[in-house]
Design a protein around this motif. Structure first.
Motif, PDB file in Angstrom:
ATOM      1  N   PHE A 186       0.798  -1.227   0.000  1.00 61.16           N
ATOM      2  CA  PHE A 186       0.000   0.000   0.000  1.00 61.16           C
ATOM      3  C   PHE A 186       0.833   1.281   0.000  1.00 61.16           C
ATOM      4  O   PHE A 186       1.822   1.391   0.726  1.00 61.16           O
ATOM      5  CB  PHE A 186      -0.953  -0.005   1.199  1.00 61.16           C
ATOM      6  N   ASP A 187       0.393   2.250  -0.794  1.00 60.29           N
ATOM      7  CA  ASP A 187       1.079   3.538  -0.891  1.00 60.29           C
ATOM      8  C   ASP A 187       0.584   4.507   0.171  1.00 60.29           C
ATOM      9  O   ASP A 187       1.296   5.404   0.604  1.00 60.29           O
ATOM     10  CB  ASP A 187       0.786   4.145  -2.275  1.00 60.29           C
ATOM     11  N   ILE A 188      -0.669   4.307   0.537  1.00 60.58           N
ATOM     12  CA  ILE A 188      -1.275   5.184   1.540  1.00 60.58           C
ATOM     13  C   ILE A 188      -1.996   4.310   2.569  1.00 60.58           C
ATOM     14  O   ILE A 188      -2.722   3.386   2.207  1.00 60.58           O
ATOM     15  CB  ILE A 188      -2.277   6.159   0.871  1.00 60.58           C
ATOM     16  N   ILE A 189      -1.745   4.591   3.830  1.00 63.73           N
ATOM     17  CA  ILE A 189      -2.414   3.830   4.893  1.00 63.73           C
ATOM     18  C   ILE A 189      -3.119   4.815   5.815  1.00 63.73           C
ATOM     19  O   ILE A 189      -2.511   5.794   6.266  1.00 63.73           O
ATOM     20  CB  ILE A 189      -1.412   2.986   5.714  1.00 63.73           C
ATOM     21  N   ILE A 190      -4.409   4.576   6.074  1.00 60.80           N
ATOM     22  CA  ILE A 190      -5.153   5.453   6.985  1.00 60.80           C
ATOM     23  C   ILE A 190      -5.572   4.643   8.209  1.00 60.80           C
ATOM     24  O   ILE A 190      -6.241   3.617   8.088  1.00 60.80           O
ATOM     25  CB  ILE A 190      -6.392   6.056   6.293  1.00 60.80           C
ATOM     26  N   PHE A 191      -5.145   5.117   9.367  1.00 60.10           N
ATOM     27  CA  PHE A 191      -5.443   4.403  10.612  1.00 60.10           C
ATOM     28  C   PHE A 191      -6.723   4.947  11.241  1.00 60.10           C
ATOM     29  O   PHE A 191      -6.830   6.151  11.490  1.00 60.10           O
ATOM     30  CB  PHE A 191      -4.276   4.524  11.582  1.00 60.10           C
ATOM     31  N   ALA A 192      -7.677   4.052  11.492  1.00 61.13           N
ATOM     32  CA  ALA A 192      -8.931   4.445  12.141  1.00 61.13           C
ATOM     33  C   ALA A 192      -9.084   3.575  13.387  1.00 61.13           C
ATOM     34  O   ALA A 192     -10.015   2.788  13.521  1.00 61.13           O
ATOM     35  CB  ALA A 192     -10.105   4.275  11.177  1.00 61.13           C
ATOM     36  N   LEU A 193      -8.118   3.723  14.291  1.00 59.63           N
ATOM     37  CA  LEU A 193      -8.066   2.928  15.525  1.00 59.63           C
ATOM     38  C   LEU A 193      -8.192   3.845  16.730  1.00 59.63           C
ATOM     39  O   LEU A 193      -8.032   5.052  16.616  1.00 59.63           O
ATOM     40  CB  LEU A 193      -6.723   2.201  15.610  1.00 59.63           C
ATOM     41  N   TYR A 194      -8.436   3.272  17.903  1.00 58.38           N
ATOM     42  CA  TYR A 194      -8.343   4.050  19.139  1.00 58.38           C
ATOM     43  C   TYR A 194      -6.887   4.504  19.281  1.00 58.38           C
ATOM     44  O   TYR A 194      -5.969   3.811  18.825  1.00 58.38           O
ATOM     45  CB  TYR A 194      -8.693   3.189  20.349  1.00 58.38           C
ATOM     46  N   PRO A 195      -6.653   5.650  19.939  1.00 59.76           N
ATOM     47  CA  PRO A 195      -5.293   6.204  19.987  1.00 59.76           C
ATOM     48  C   PRO A 195      -4.217   5.225  20.489  1.00 59.76           C
ATOM     49  O   PRO A 195      -3.167   5.074  19.849  1.00 59.76           O
ATOM     50  CB  PRO A 195      -5.420   7.402  20.932  1.00 59.76           C
TER      51      PRO A 195
END
Lengths: 283, 283
Positions: free
Chosen positions: B65-74
């Motif tokens: 992956f070229d772009i990774i977006i994290f949508a996790l608890y901090p």
């Protein structure tokens, strides 16, 4: 029960008075109005909100009506009754939409002659705009309606108030004592307005709107507040309102302490309880 | 700029991760996902939210992956980076949706190798429901989006974050320091949740819902709160949040004093100021 032969008078053509008039007219009742503004009367006649109306309070006009609904600020309502109550027809029923009850009901019932009954009611509906031009009878659909009888009220009076609520499509009609009403309203309506306005004024920043999500918008929708009406309501209900404000402050301070102490158990318990209770309020 | 050849990975398929995935897929990007739940992955593939996904974190997959977006608890986000950061492809850009910035950004930028850039961002949008099944890319339309670069970020990184916001139809893209973000969010989002939950839990009454108008409903909509996420956010941003809580308490107590003293001038002035400020927030 209200019959189609009964003439209904609305005193005060603001947003709520206008919306009552509109809803009653649409349902086939003959509605008249008293308003200080001739423009509002003209507008309301032109737009089929009322059939007729006057700016002056005259006995010939007032005495025609079987039912009179007052949509005035609380103090103005009491003054009106003091000044003009003898214009009201024998056996008429009068009601209101006032947001506060015990400070006005007993006074008004004491002034009235025995042949006129005042049954107080409070429609729990509104809009963040004012005036007859924003009248909208749909704000009452599925809303709550509270009737606050005293020992002076009769079954007939209570039924007229219920009937008004039914005609206007309110969903839930409750009966409370004036005192219990004032406590509930101090909590549900006045406290929420106190919170919204404090939140709105406590921090100066010109760019807040560029960073906000919906939660801040939701909590401050009612921060657009009519200062004349609400300052009167707050002060008339002062003692009960201050109690509710302190109840809230205590809970808020408990939460603050839990955050300061990183007390995750208390925090989570409050959140779980909050989520559970909120679920009862989904419409 | 993100090209259609760039593969995008979403880590964490909750409401926000799922809504990002859905919006990016609809706009023609190839989106993969990592989630602990195979059911969520299956659901998301079946419903065209993602093209592929895995429950296990493996180098062969992540490194595509070229772009990774994290949508996790901090905290989970920081732990993930500590454990798996060496799986990330050289020159990849990683971003996030985390509601708190300074306590995580510097940590994560320190862990990452120099050839991976983390540009932090916060979409100011949400819903009172959770999970990938409630994904809805329309929650971002016209919402605010905040990018919080540090000295380690490049123009390329910032542009990728901007580009994500544009693809998802956010209206207003702001750039703030991580610290300023945390202060704004403490005020606009965390304080509002503190108020809503205190209001919801401070008074015990089973019949409140029968008497309420819309104002109480508005102020408590967000009182339905995910206790795991929000207790973490509150505590991580503790110092700034406590400051905002005190700011609000001070103003609320000023209002209380004005009511107690029947100080109509102060009351009306606060209401006029509140109404004026609220008008800036109309969407």
């Amino acid at each position: 029960m209200i019959s189609k032969k009964n003439k209904i008078l609305i005193v005060g053509l603001g947003l709520i008075g206008g919306s009552y008039a509109k809803g009653l007219t649409k349902n086939g009742y003959e509605v008249g109005a008293i308003s200080l503004s001739i423009d509002d009367i003209d507008y309301a006649i032109k737009n089929n909100i009322i059939k007729h109306g006057h700016t002056e309070v005259k006995k010939e006009y007032i005495s025609q009506f079987d039912i009179i609904i007052f949509a005035l600020y609380p103090k103005t309502f009491v003054e009106w009754i003091e000044k003009y109550h003898h214009f009201i027809k024998k056996d008429a029923i009068i009601s209101d939409v006032t947001g506060i009850k015990s400070p006005i009901i007993y006074k008004i019932q004491d002034i009235l002659k025995d042949d006129v009954e005042f049954i107080a009611a409070h429609p729990m509906a509104g809009k963040e705009v004012s005036g007859v031009i924003n009248s909208d009878e749909k704000i009452f659909i599925n809303a709550n309606y509270i009737i606050t009888p005293t020992l002076k009220n009769t079954k007939r009076g209570i039924n007229v108030a219920k009937n008004i609520a039914e005609i206007l499509s309110f969903k839930n009609i409750s009966i409370l004592t004036p005192e219990k009403h004032d406590e509930m309203i101090a909590f549900l309506s006045q406290l929420t307005h106190c919170i919204a306005l404090s939140l709105m004024t406590c921090k100066q920043s010109h760019h807040l709107k560029d960073y906000t999500g919906d939660s801040f918008r939701d909590l401050t929708r009612i921060a657009n507040i009519n200062e004349n009406m609400w300052s009167e309501l707050f002060i008339m209900n002062k003692d009960v309102l201050l109690e509710q404000m302190e109840l809230f402050e205590k809970e808020f301070s408990k939460l603050k302490k839990a955050i300061a102490n990183e007390d995750v158990t208390t925090l989570k318990n409050m959140m779980i309880e909050s989520s559970k209770r909120r679920s009862y309020f989904n419409k």
